[in-house]
Structure formats: C-alpha cells, structure tokens
Design a protein around this motif. Structure first.
Motif, PDB file in Angstrom:
ATOM      1  N   TYR A 169       9.995  49.395 112.007  1.00 34.39           N
ATOM      2  CA  TYR A 169       9.245  49.546 113.242  1.00 34.39           C
ATOM      3  C   TYR A 169      10.307  49.612 114.338  1.00 34.39           C
ATOM      4  O   TYR A 169      11.009  48.633 114.588  1.00 34.39           O
ATOM      5  CB  TYR A 169       8.325  48.361 113.485  1.00 34.39           C
ATOM      6  N   PHE A 189      11.924  50.753 118.276  1.00 39.23           N
ATOM      7  CA  PHE A 189      11.578  50.774 119.693  1.00 39.23           C
ATOM      8  C   PHE A 189      12.782  51.216 120.528  1.00 39.23           C
ATOM      9  O   PHE A 189      13.934  50.978 120.158  1.00 39.23           O
ATOM     10  CB  PHE A 189      11.157  49.380 120.172  1.00 39.23           C
ATOM     11  N   TYR A 246      13.928  50.745 124.675  1.00 36.43           N
ATOM     12  CA  TYR A 246      13.676  50.149 125.977  1.00 36.43           C
ATOM     13  C   TYR A 246      14.742  50.634 126.945  1.00 36.43           C
ATOM     14  O   TYR A 246      15.871  50.939 126.560  1.00 36.43           O
ATOM     15  CB  TYR A 246      13.751  48.621 125.907  1.00 36.43           C
ATOM     16  N   ASN A 289       7.298  38.261 114.502  1.00 28.07           N
ATOM     17  CA  ASN A 289       7.625  39.629 114.903  1.00 28.07           C
ATOM     18  C   ASN A 289       8.714  39.701 115.949  1.00 28.07           C
ATOM     19  O   ASN A 289       8.550  40.332 116.995  1.00 28.07           O
ATOM     20  CB  ASN A 289       6.363  40.334 115.406  1.00 28.07           C
ATOM     21  N   MET A 325       2.037  35.813 121.454  1.00 29.82           N
ATOM     22  CA  MET A 325       3.411  35.341 121.354  1.00 29.82           C
ATOM     23  C   MET A 325       4.164  35.572 122.660  1.00 29.82           C
ATOM     24  O   MET A 325       3.983  36.597 123.313  1.00 29.82           O
ATOM     25  CB  MET A 325       4.129  36.068 120.217  1.00 29.82           C
ATOM     26  N   PHE A 336       8.290  35.108 124.221  1.00 31.83           N
ATOM     27  CA  PHE A 336       9.675  34.940 123.794  1.00 31.83           C
ATOM     28  C   PHE A 336      10.547  34.699 125.012  1.00 31.83           C
ATOM     29  O   PHE A 336      10.284  35.232 126.091  1.00 31.83           O
ATOM     30  CB  PHE A 336      10.172  36.207 123.084  1.00 31.83           C
ATOM     31  N   TYR A 377      14.623  35.043 126.243  1.00 30.70           N
ATOM     32  CA  TYR A 377      15.909  35.632 125.915  1.00 30.70           C
ATOM     33  C   TYR A 377      16.936  35.255 126.986  1.00 30.70           C
ATOM     34  O   TYR A 377      16.590  34.960 128.139  1.00 30.70           O
ATOM     35  CB  TYR A 377      15.823  37.162 125.914  1.00 30.70           C
ATOM     36  N   LEU A 394      20.530  41.467 124.490  1.00 30.54           N
ATOM     37  CA  LEU A 394      19.702  40.280 124.622  1.00 30.54           C
ATOM     38  C   LEU A 394      19.923  39.348 123.439  1.00 30.54           C
ATOM     39  O   LEU A 394      20.053  39.796 122.294  1.00 30.54           O
ATOM     40  CB  LEU A 394      18.223  40.670 124.652  1.00 30.54           C
ATOM     41  N   LEU A 408      17.988  36.159 121.653  1.00 27.81           N
ATOM     42  CA  LEU A 408      16.732  35.411 121.613  1.00 27.81           C
ATOM     43  C   LEU A 408      17.025  33.918 121.596  1.00 27.81           C
ATOM     44  O   LEU A 408      17.799  33.444 120.755  1.00 27.81           O
ATOM     45  CB  LEU A 408      15.926  35.809 120.377  1.00 27.81           C
ATOM     46  N   ARG A 429       1.018  42.270 119.486  1.00 28.08           N
ATOM     47  CA  ARG A 429       0.908  43.202 118.380  1.00 28.08           C
ATOM     48  C   ARG A 429       1.781  42.799 117.213  1.00 28.08           C
ATOM     49  O   ARG A 429       2.930  42.428 117.393  1.00 28.08           O
ATOM     50  CB  ARG A 429       1.301  44.594 118.859  1.00 28.08           C
ATOM     51  N   GLY A 430       1.229  42.919 116.046  1.00 30.73           N
ATOM     52  CA  GLY A 430       1.989  42.569 114.864  1.00 30.73           C
ATOM     53  C   GLY A 430       3.128  43.503 114.581  1.00 30.73           C
ATOM     54  O   GLY A 430       3.959  43.209 113.724  1.00 30.73           O
ATOM     55  N   ASN A 431       3.216  44.623 115.313  1.00 30.53           N
ATOM     56  CA  ASN A 431       4.301  45.557 115.034  1.00 30.53           C
ATOM     57  C   ASN A 431       5.592  45.202 115.755  1.00 30.53           C
ATOM     58  O   ASN A 431       6.597  45.879 115.591  1.00 30.53           O
ATOM     59  CB  ASN A 431       3.881  46.992 115.395  1.00 30.53           C
ATOM     60  N   GLY A 432       5.556  44.159 116.574  1.00 32.06           N
ATOM     61  CA  GLY A 432       6.767  43.723 117.257  1.00 32.06           C
ATOM     62  C   GLY A 432       6.901  44.204 118.679  1.00 32.06           C
ATOM     63  O   GLY A 432       7.839  43.825 119.381  1.00 32.06           O
ATOM     64  N   GLU A 433       5.983  45.059 119.142  1.00 35.01           N
ATOM     65  CA  GLU A 433       6.075  45.597 120.504  1.00 35.01           C
ATOM     66  C   GLU A 433       6.010  44.467 121.519  1.00 35.01           C
ATOM     67  O   GLU A 433       5.105  43.638 121.487  1.00 35.01           O
ATOM     68  CB  GLU A 433       4.936  46.583 120.728  1.00 35.01           C
ATOM     69  N   GLN A 434       6.992  44.436 122.435  1.00 35.96           N
ATOM     70  CA  GLN A 434       7.061  43.384 123.446  1.00 35.96           C
ATOM     71  C   GLN A 434       7.156  43.982 124.830  1.00 35.96           C
ATOM     72  O   GLN A 434       7.711  45.072 125.016  1.00 35.96           O
ATOM     73  CB  GLN A 434       8.288  42.495 123.202  1.00 35.96           C
ATOM     74  N   TYR A 435       6.641  43.242 125.811  1.00 36.87           N
ATOM     75  CA  TYR A 435       6.746  43.616 127.213  1.00 36.87           C
ATOM     76  C   TYR A 435       7.483  42.513 127.948  1.00 36.87           C
ATOM     77  O   TYR A 435       7.234  41.335 127.696  1.00 36.87           O
ATOM     78  CB  TYR A 435       5.360  43.885 127.793  1.00 36.87           C
ATOM     79  N   PHE A 436       8.352  42.925 128.878  1.00 38.05           N
ATOM     80  CA  PHE A 436       9.303  42.008 129.469  1.00 38.05           C
ATOM     81  C   PHE A 436       9.025  41.722 130.934  1.00 38.05           C
ATOM     82  O   PHE A 436       8.563  42.596 131.690  1.00 38.05           O
ATOM     83  CB  PHE A 436      10.720  42.576 129.349  1.00 38.05           C
ATOM     84  N   GLY A 437       9.370  40.511 131.335  1.00 37.63           N
ATOM     85  CA  GLY A 437       9.387  40.162 132.737  1.00 37.63           C
ATOM     86  C   GLY A 437      10.641  40.699 133.400  1.00 37.63           C
ATOM     87  O   GLY A 437      11.542  41.200 132.726  1.00 37.63           O
TER      88      GLY A 437
END
Lengths: 117, 114
Positions: free
Chosen positions: A32, A34, A36, A103, B31, B33, B35, B43, B45, B98-106
């Motif tokens: 998977y 990505f 950014y 994940n 979830m 996270f 960093y 980054l 974690l 999302r279980g696919n790992g997609e993340q959104y950041f501050g």
C-alpha cells in the motif's frame, strides 16, 4: 525488512518540463503506497495512493504515480512542472507487519524538488 | 479527509521544563500518531495513540519522556517532558480511519529548547 528508498536527495527541473521523483520499496505482501508533499513550515499533505487496481494513479495538483511491481517502484510524475511544485516529497508504504492493526507508515528520506523558472 | 489542527504552532522553552502539544481532528478517527521531524528530514514515529488504550511507543521513545493522552476520538496530546536542546524539533500529529494506512497530518509544532 520493510523499507522505502528515495534515491535522490534533490531533483532539479525547469518549469514546464516533466518531472519524476523516484521511490522504490520492499514490503511483505501487497504494498500500500503513498506520496505526500511538504511545503516549507507546513505539515504533510496527501497527494495520492496505490492500494490496488490500475498501475497509474492520479492524485492532487496534477501529479500521478506509476506502480511497477516487477521493479518494486512507485515513481511520482507530473507532465509539466510549476515553480509552486517546489517542496519536499515523501514516499511511504504501509507497514504490513504493524502489530494490532495500527497501520503505521514507513517513510522514505524525502526528495527535495526544485523547479526553476 | 480529516482536517487537523495543532497547538501551539511553535514555542521556545527552557531546558528542564515540559510542553504539551494538542492535536484536534474535525471528525472522529480511530488512530492518531505522533511523529518527530528535524527540518528537511524524514519523519520518525514516536507513538500510536488509540482511544481507550495506552499509547504504543516505538523503539527509542518512552512514556516517561513523551506521555500521550487520547481522551476521545477527536483529540490527543503529546507532552515533551524534562526537555533538553536535543528535543528541539518539529512534532507532527496525524490521524487515520482507514485500514490501508492512509494518514492525514496536522501543520506541526516547531519546538526550540534553549
């Protein structure tokens, strides 16, 4: 071990020319993937992802990426670069071995894109 | 996608003190996270924070130094305790449903320790 590599620290492109930012990966199972982008003094912005389906993925701001399973690559591309595309770009892959389904993402080192007028 | 805000955006702190960084999401997320990022670098974690359970820390990060709270599905805090100049960095939170790992950041918190 799972990993992501961005072999270029910096990519220089003239405005109007096509650009490519390279990414290769090593994961267990289906990847998977990505991309950014990070502008100065900002957080990361999601550009696009590959989960399954067509190998050519289209994303934000005119960017696209091509998934190549045989070469384990996921290069970011844009047909015509803009000066405003100058930023730091990160490739990432889902950590398929994350415990508890958290994940996590594994990030590459980043590539600085400089688009010159 | 989720919109994420962080407070403060930046701070300058004296060594030995602590700073708590807040992360607010505009929708419920499973979830979150935290960093750490040196300017221009990748980054790292620190930990994963799920509501209703203890945070899970990565190798090299411990709860005493980086306590995390996750009181509900839209909010989390990270405290950087007993700070030293080596803690000077950008701290980012992210969220994922999302279980696919997609993340959104501050937007990040730029911390300088003097």
């Amino acid at each position: 071990a799972q990993s992501v590599a961005q072999p270029e620290d910096q990519v220089n492109v003239a405005e109007g020319n096509p650009l490519t930012v390279k990414c290769t990966y090593s994961v267990s199972g289906n990847p998977y993937l990505f991309w950014y982008v990070q502008y100065p003094n900002r957080g990361l912005q999601f550009l696009l992802k590959y989960i399954t389906g067509d190998n050519l993925v289209k994303g934000s701001y005119g960017f696209e990426a091509e998934f190549n399973k045989s070469q384990t690559s996921f290069h970011l591309k844009k047909p015509s670069a803009l000066v405003s595309d100058s930023a730091l770009y990160f490739c990432a892959v889902r950590d398929a071995l994350s415990a508890g389904g958290y994940n996590k993402l594994i990030f590459g080192a980043g590539t600085r894109l400089a688009v010159h007028p | 996608s989720a919109v994420i805000s962080q407070k403060p955006s930046r701070d300058i702190c004296q060594r030995g003190t602590s700073l708590t960084i807040q992360c607010q999401v505009d929708s419920q997320v499973t979830m979150m996270f935290w960093y750490r990022q040196q300017p221009g670098q990748s980054l790292t974690l620190i930990a994963t924070a799920n509501q209703g359970s203890e945070a899970t820390y990565e190798s090299g990060f411990v709860i005493d130094k980086f306590p995390i709270s996750r009181p509900n599905l839209t909010f989390s805090t990270l405290t950087v305790s007993n700070m030293s100049p080596e803690d000077s960095s950008i701290y980012l939170c992210s969220a994922s449903n999302r279980g696919n790992g997609e993340q959104y950041f501050g937007p990040g918190t730029r911390l300088t320790v003097t």
